[in-house]
Design a protein around this motif. Structure first.
Motif, PDB file in Angstrom:
ATOM      1  N   THR A 118     -43.595   9.896  13.620  1.00  0.00           N
ATOM      2  CA  THR A 118     -44.898   9.336  13.295  1.00  0.00           C
ATOM      3  C   THR A 118     -45.483   9.999  12.055  1.00  0.00           C
ATOM      4  OG1 THR A 118     -45.276   8.923  15.636  1.00  0.00           O
ATOM      5  CG2 THR A 118     -47.213   8.919  14.224  1.00  0.00           C
ATOM      6  N   ASN A 119     -45.243  11.294  11.902  1.00  0.00           N
ATOM      7  CA  ASN A 119     -45.797  12.098  10.808  1.00  0.00           C
ATOM      8  C   ASN A 119     -44.731  13.028  10.251  1.00  0.00           C
ATOM      9  OD1 ASN A 119     -48.742  11.461  10.738  1.00  0.00           O
ATOM     10  ND2 ASN A 119     -48.618  12.094  12.878  1.00  0.00           N
ATOM     11  N   THR A 162     -47.133  15.608  15.638  1.00  0.00           N
ATOM     12  CA  THR A 162     -47.119  14.617  16.712  1.00  0.00           C
ATOM     13  C   THR A 162     -46.084  15.013  17.759  1.00  0.00           C
ATOM     14  OG1 THR A 162     -47.649  12.918  15.075  1.00  0.00           O
ATOM     15  CG2 THR A 162     -46.843  12.156  17.213  1.00  0.00           C
ATOM     16  N   ASP A 176     -41.917  14.345  17.646  1.00  0.00           N
ATOM     17  CA  ASP A 176     -41.305  14.245  16.320  1.00  0.00           C
ATOM     18  C   ASP A 176     -40.337  15.404  16.127  1.00  0.00           C
ATOM     19  OD1 ASP A 176     -42.743  11.968  15.779  1.00  0.00           O
ATOM     20  OD2 ASP A 176     -44.001  12.863  14.222  1.00  0.00           O
TER      21      ASP A 176
END
Length: 104
Positions: free
Chosen positions: A48-49, A93, A96
């Motif tokens: 996500t990041n 996140t 991850d």
């Protein structure tokens, strides 16, 4: 930008993946001493990041990042290191992580 070519005469290439269960908590890539010559890392495409790699003090939080930032989809990051267990990963996140290979 060209991708790096690494020729270290490795006799073994090992793939791995490491996810961070709880964001904000540095996770050791492996707790076992794992001799190597080079590690090639990338952020997992499904992240996500960005994630951050470094020593045990690595931080992924935006305001205080410490380490090397890896962004999903960017070129892999080669790193000469003698022991894979020296590396840690942190994320912003939950879940991850990084994937990569190390050369022995």
């Amino acid at each position: 930008m060209s991708r790096p070519v690494i020729d270290v005469g490795a006799s073994k290439v090992v793939s791995f993946i490491k996810n961070v269960t709880t964001a904000g908590t540095a996770v050791q890539i492996t707790t076992t001493v794992t001799p190597c010559t080079t590690v090639i890392l990338s952020a997992r495409l499904g992240n996500t990041n960005p994630v951050v790699i470094g020593d045990s003090n690595v931080i992924a939080a935006n305001a205080t990042q410490r380490g090397v930032v890896l962004i999903p989809g960017n070129d892999p990051f080669p790193l000469k290191v003698k022991d894979l267990s020296l590396l840690y990963v942190d994320s912003q996140t939950n879940g991850d992580g990084v994937c990569g290979v190390y050369l022995q």
